[in-house]
Design an enzyme around this catalytic site. Structure first.
Site, short mmCIF file in Angstrom:
data_model
loop_
_atom_site.label_atom_id
_atom_site.label_comp_id
_atom_site.label_asym_id
_atom_site.label_seq_id
_atom_site.Cartn_x
_atom_site.Cartn_y
_atom_site.Cartn_z
N LYS A 1 -33.86 1.21 -56.81
CA LYS A 1 -34.83 1.58 -57.98
C LYS A 1 -36.52 1.84 -57.08
O LYS A 1 -36.96 2.71 -57.60
CB LYS A 1 -35.10 0.20 -58.78
N GLN B 1 -35.10 -8.37 -62.76
CA GLN B 1 -33.55 -7.85 -62.27
C GLN B 1 -32.78 -9.17 -62.59
O GLN B 1 -32.88 -10.20 -62.39
CB GLN B 1 -33.31 -7.65 -60.93
N ASP C 1 -37.00 -1.51 -69.37
CA ASP C 1 -35.48 -1.69 -69.28
C ASP C 1 -35.03 -1.83 -70.74
O ASP C 1 -33.82 -1.61 -70.99
CB ASP C 1 -35.16 -3.28 -68.87
N1 GUN Z 1 -28.76 -5.99 -64.12
C1 GUN Z 1 -27.91 -5.06 -64.03
N2 GUN Z 1 -28.28 -3.81 -64.86
C2 GUN Z 1 -29.83 -4.16 -65.09
C3 GUN Z 1 -30.64 -3.26 -65.62
O1 GUN Z 1 -30.29 -2.39 -66.01
N3 GUN Z 1 -31.77 -4.17 -65.44
C4 GUN Z 1 -32.01 -5.07 -65.11
N4 GUN Z 1 -33.52 -5.59 -65.14
N5 GUN Z 1 -31.21 -6.10 -64.54
C5 GUN Z 1 -30.04 -5.38 -64.57
#
Ligand code: GUN
Length: 294
Positions: A52, A96, A119
């Site tokens: 990311k 996350q 998100d």
């Molecule tokens: N863990 C797995 N997928 C995601 C996501 O799209 N966002 C976040 N914050 N954690 C994740």
């Protein structure tokens, strides 16, 4: 033989478009900023967060990865989120997932300013999505819709079967695909562990989205000729022939599905890169909203 839904190439195209928009914003002295909070030392999460941050760099965003030890308290994290909410250089905040079990992930998400919730996990955004109102949409469902749209596939009027009712993919995707919108408007069946005969549903589907986290669950005999397969799974399975001792595989069995499907998204290189592209897109959107830019 199926055509590949190439998420890697599609995401690259989206990043090129975003970069041009970032350059326009920079003329106004505005730089989109994303903060990613990573708690503990989950190796998969470390890889996701690094990807990311790398993608942010590619499009000219500012990004910050805030690493915290696995024994951090709920209170300390709450203060961190309050701090990020107040920072004008940060437009997107993500925590996350998963976080260590002593932490209450939902309570943390609820502390994030919904306008910085890139998100799309905050209940305010989920509620607005359910009502069909403008909101921040979860990145993986949004990435799937965009991957289909950019490959000329409209779900409208189609039978879509989703495998998995998780909060991050299956559940929000079922809502989005059911909306009376262009690019949605599908008839949706959501299958889960309580479904009696999953193959009965997948065999009558025009589109199957596999998002239940079971390696190679969806096999060719479970789909009909011409079906579109979207594979959301990212599973590590042991493979002694590989240097790392494992390989990545999706929730669909690629070799058998690609023989019958008209389109299939690969793992890796399918939905994963699209998720990150949508995170960038959401961050640009929040940056514009918070700065009052059209
Ligand atoms: N863990 C797995 N997928 C995601 C996501 O799209 N966002 C976040 N914050 N954690 C994740």
């Amino acid at each position: 033989m199926a055509q590949i839904l190439d998420g890697k190439a599609t995401a690259k195209q989206i990043r090129t478009e975003l970069k041009a928009m970032v350059e326009q914003l920079s003329e106004k002295g505005i730089v989109p900023g994303l903060a990613a909070v990573l708690v503990g030392d989950n190796p998969a999460s470390e890889i996701y967060v690094s990807s990311k941050a790398k993608a942010c760099g590619q499009v000219g965003f500012y990004s910050e990865v805030i690493r915290k030890p696995k024994d951090i308290s709920q209170g300390e994290l709450s203060s961190l989120i309050a701090d990020l909410n107040g920072r004008p250089d940060i437009h997107g905040i993500l925590i996350q997932d998963p976080v260590p079990s002593h932490l209450n992930s939902l309570e943390l998400i609820m502390l994030v300013n919904p306008l910085k919730d890139v998100d799309g996990f905050h209940p305010a955004n989920i509620g607005m999505m359910l009502l069909g109102q403008p909101s921040f949409l979860a990145c993986t469902p949004l990435g799937i819709l965009e991957l289909l749209r950019r490959n000329g596939i409209s779900p409208s009027g189609k039978e879509v079967v989703i495998l998995g009712r998780g909060n991050i993919v299956g559940k929000p995707l079922s809502v989005l695909l059911s909306q009376k919108w262009k690019g949605s408007n599908a008839t949706v069946t959501l299958c889960h562990t309580g479904t009696k005969d999953i193959a009965f549903h997948t065999r009558r589907a025009d589109i199957v989205v596999a998002a239940m986290g079971k390696p190679e669950f969806l096999t060719g005999d479970m789909i009909s000729e011409g079906c579109i397969v979207v594979d959301v799974g990212i599973n590590r399975v042991e493979d002694s022939s590989r240097k790392k001792g494992y390989r990545l595989t999706g929730d669909a069995h690629f070799e058998s599905c690609e023989k019958k499907a008209s389109y299939i998204s690969p793992v890796p290189g399918g939905v994963g890169p699209m998720t990150i592209a949508m995170l960038l897109s959401n961050t640009l959107k929040s940056c514009k909203l918070l700065n009052g830019v059209q």
